[in-house]
Scaffold this active site. Structure first.
Site, mmCIF file in Angstrom:
data_model
loop_
_atom_site.group_PDB
_atom_site.id
_atom_site.type_symbol
_atom_site.label_atom_id
_atom_site.label_comp_id
_atom_site.label_asym_id
_atom_site.label_seq_id
_atom_site.Cartn_x
_atom_site.Cartn_y
_atom_site.Cartn_z
ATOM 1 N N SER A 12 12.902 -21.628 -56.479
ATOM 2 C CA SER A 12 13.996 -20.672 -56.349
ATOM 3 C C SER A 12 15.180 -21.334 -55.676
ATOM 4 O O SER A 12 15.077 -21.811 -54.540
ATOM 5 C CB SER A 12 13.545 -19.476 -55.510
ATOM 6 O OG SER A 12 14.684 -18.727 -55.126
ATOM 7 N N HIS A 35 14.169 -20.911 -60.873
ATOM 8 C CA HIS A 35 14.235 -19.468 -60.625
ATOM 9 C C HIS A 35 15.587 -19.136 -59.986
ATOM 10 O O HIS A 35 15.958 -19.701 -58.955
ATOM 11 C CB HIS A 35 13.078 -19.083 -59.705
ATOM 12 C CG HIS A 35 12.948 -17.624 -59.432
ATOM 13 N ND1 HIS A 35 12.300 -16.751 -60.289
ATOM 14 C CD2 HIS A 35 13.365 -16.872 -58.376
ATOM 15 C CE1 HIS A 35 12.310 -15.531 -59.768
ATOM 16 N NE2 HIS A 35 12.964 -15.568 -58.609
ATOM 17 N N ASP A 37 17.953 -16.228 -58.473
ATOM 18 C CA ASP A 37 17.923 -14.882 -57.899
ATOM 19 C C ASP A 37 19.316 -14.257 -57.879
ATOM 20 O O ASP A 37 20.177 -14.653 -57.104
ATOM 21 C CB ASP A 37 17.401 -14.953 -56.458
ATOM 22 C CG ASP A 37 15.896 -15.185 -56.404
ATOM 23 O OD1 ASP A 37 15.158 -14.467 -57.104
ATOM 24 O OD2 ASP A 37 15.467 -16.085 -55.650
ATOM 25 N N MET A 39 21.486 -11.074 -56.940
ATOM 26 C CA MET A 39 21.411 -9.882 -56.070
ATOM 27 C C MET A 39 22.783 -9.238 -55.980
ATOM 28 O O MET A 39 23.797 -9.941 -55.904
ATOM 29 C CB MET A 39 20.971 -10.291 -54.664
ATOM 30 C CG MET A 39 19.684 -11.076 -54.621
ATOM 31 S SD MET A 39 19.175 -11.324 -52.912
ATOM 32 C CE MET A 39 17.841 -12.506 -53.141
ATOM 33 N N HIS A 68 16.017 -13.841 -62.194
ATOM 34 C CA HIS A 68 15.414 -12.667 -61.553
ATOM 35 C C HIS A 68 16.547 -11.764 -61.085
ATOM 36 O O HIS A 68 17.250 -12.083 -60.129
ATOM 37 C CB HIS A 68 14.547 -13.148 -60.375
ATOM 38 C CG HIS A 68 13.933 -12.054 -59.569
ATOM 39 N ND1 HIS A 68 13.378 -12.275 -58.329
ATOM 40 C CD2 HIS A 68 13.777 -10.716 -59.815
ATOM 41 C CE1 HIS A 68 12.905 -11.134 -57.848
ATOM 42 N NE2 HIS A 68 13.146 -10.174 -58.722
ATOM 43 N N MET A 70 17.873 -8.790 -59.258
ATOM 44 C CA MET A 70 17.639 -7.753 -58.249
ATOM 45 C C MET A 70 18.917 -6.924 -58.170
ATOM 46 O O MET A 70 19.683 -7.005 -57.209
ATOM 47 C CB MET A 70 17.282 -8.405 -56.909
ATOM 48 C CG MET A 70 15.856 -8.946 -56.900
ATOM 49 S SD MET A 70 15.593 -10.191 -55.632
ATOM 50 C CE MET A 70 16.217 -11.626 -56.499
ATOM 51 N N MET A 139 6.183 -8.834 -56.934
ATOM 52 C CA MET A 139 6.823 -9.361 -55.724
ATOM 53 C C MET A 139 5.803 -9.405 -54.594
ATOM 54 O O MET A 139 5.098 -8.425 -54.340
ATOM 55 C CB MET A 139 8.002 -8.483 -55.305
ATOM 56 C CG MET A 139 9.229 -8.558 -56.205
ATOM 57 S SD MET A 139 9.963 -10.213 -56.386
ATOM 58 C CE MET A 139 10.383 -10.631 -54.684
ATOM 59 N N ASP A 177 6.260 -13.988 -56.497
ATOM 60 C CA ASP A 177 7.517 -14.469 -55.914
ATOM 61 C C ASP A 177 7.630 -13.957 -54.485
ATOM 62 O O ASP A 177 7.634 -12.754 -54.253
ATOM 63 C CB ASP A 177 8.675 -13.940 -56.785
ATOM 64 C CG ASP A 177 10.051 -14.339 -56.277
ATOM 65 O OD1 ASP A 177 10.143 -15.184 -55.370
ATOM 66 O OD2 ASP A 177 11.038 -13.800 -56.823
HETATM 67 C C1 DX5 Z 1 13.354 -12.971 -52.759
HETATM 68 C C2 DX5 Z 1 13.568 -13.827 -53.979
HETATM 69 C C3 DX5 Z 1 12.684 -15.014 -54.016
HETATM 70 C C4 DX5 Z 1 12.913 -15.999 -52.892
HETATM 71 C C5 DX5 Z 1 11.624 -16.715 -52.628
HETATM 72 O O1 DX5 Z 1 13.986 -11.749 -52.948
HETATM 73 O O2 DX5 Z 1 13.314 -13.078 -55.155
HETATM 74 O O3 DX5 Z 1 12.805 -15.668 -55.269
HETATM 75 O O4 DX5 Z 1 13.908 -16.930 -53.165
HETATM 76 O O5 DX5 Z 1 11.805 -17.565 -51.539
HETATM 77 P P1 DX5 Z 1 10.564 -18.122 -50.677
HETATM 78 O O6 DX5 Z 1 9.719 -18.901 -51.612
HETATM 79 O O7 DX5 Z 1 11.243 -18.946 -49.659
HETATM 80 O O8 DX5 Z 1 9.859 -16.916 -50.125
HETATM 81 ZN ZN ZN Z 2 13.093 -14.144 -57.073
#
Ligand code: DX5
Ligand code: ZN
Length: 225
Positions: A12, A35, A37, A39, A68, A70, A139, A177
């Site tokens: 990620s 990956h 993210d 948001m 991903h 969010m 998650m 994740d």
């Molecule tokens: C959290 C994200 C994850 C995050 C994971 O909301 O969706 O993808 O980056 O990070 P680690 O592996 O550090 O928990």
């Molecule tokens: Zn994620």
């Protein structure tokens, strides 16, 4: 699938240095996917980046993108990520008005369609529509931030999903994740996960490619098969 073990490790970039993204992406060229993210500060209390940044990552990354989302209103935004070339686009079940219709739209564009659930969201409503998705993301932390601790109480849900997928002969990938590291990956693999997102555990390592290889090997050894 780029790895013969059938287990995927997707670093990620939330844990990467955002102003050195090109160099950070080059450090994980042995990964299966990167990956990404997204948001929106509505669905989760944090903000990252949108299609413009993801488009540049798509042009720069040595490995395919696992996006991903969010975000609220994924119907409005998810197709755009598929159109810019992301290999996989995952939206949240909690945010989608019509998850199956959205998954079909993503597949039509040519992306793998994923649906994600927060730690407390049940998955039994997905059993009858498993084949509408290429990936289900369970998650293992509350979405929003990297570096949180893995929640082992999400494992019964993952295990039930894995049993159901097996019973139905489904090829859906089961992704986890949040808090995935050398000390937690075996639990998730043993419960049936085959696709592992890891932020801090990979980007925090001096040798990210070695970290990826070692996580993949641990998953392969622990998986229920
Ligand atoms: C959290 C994200 C994850 C995050 C994971 O909301 O969706 O993808 O980056 O990070 P680690 O592996 O550090 O928990
Ligand atoms: Zn994620």
């Amino acid at each position: 699938m780029s790895d013969p073990t059938g287990f995927r490790v997707n670093p990620s970039i939330l844990a990467a240095d955002f102003v050195n993204m090109q160099a950070e992406l080059a450090r994980i060229d042995g990964a299966d996917f990167v990956h990404v993210d997204v948001m929106d500060n509505h669905f989760v209390p944090n903000l990252t980046f949108g299609p413009q940044m993801v488009g540049r990552i798509q042009e720069t990354s040595p490995v395919p993108l696992d996006v991903h989302l969010m975000i609220d209103a994924p119907e409005r935004w998810a197709p755009e990520y598929a159109e810019l070339g992301a290999a996989s686009v995952t939206f949240h079940l909690e945010a989608a008005a019509e998850p199956v219709a959205l998954a079909r739209r993503l597949r039509e564009i040519g992306a793998r369609a994923g649906v994600a659930v927060k730690p407390s969201t049940p998955v039994d409503g997905l059993y009858d529509v498993l084949d509408e998705f290429d990936q289900i993301l369970v998650m293992t932390v509350e979405p929003g931030f990297g570096g949180q601790s893995f929640m082992p109480d999400t494992m019964p849900k993952l295990r039930a999903l894995s049993d159901e997928a097996r019973r139905r002969g489904s090829a859906v990938w089961l992704q986890v994740d949040g808090g995935i590291s050398a000390s937690t990956i075996a639990q998730a693999a043993e419960a049936g996960a085959d696709t592992f997102v890891a932020g801090s555990a990979v980007f925090g390592s001096d040798d990210p490619d070695a970290a990826i290889r070692s996580l993949r090997a641990m998953a392969s050894r622990a998986h229920r098969h």
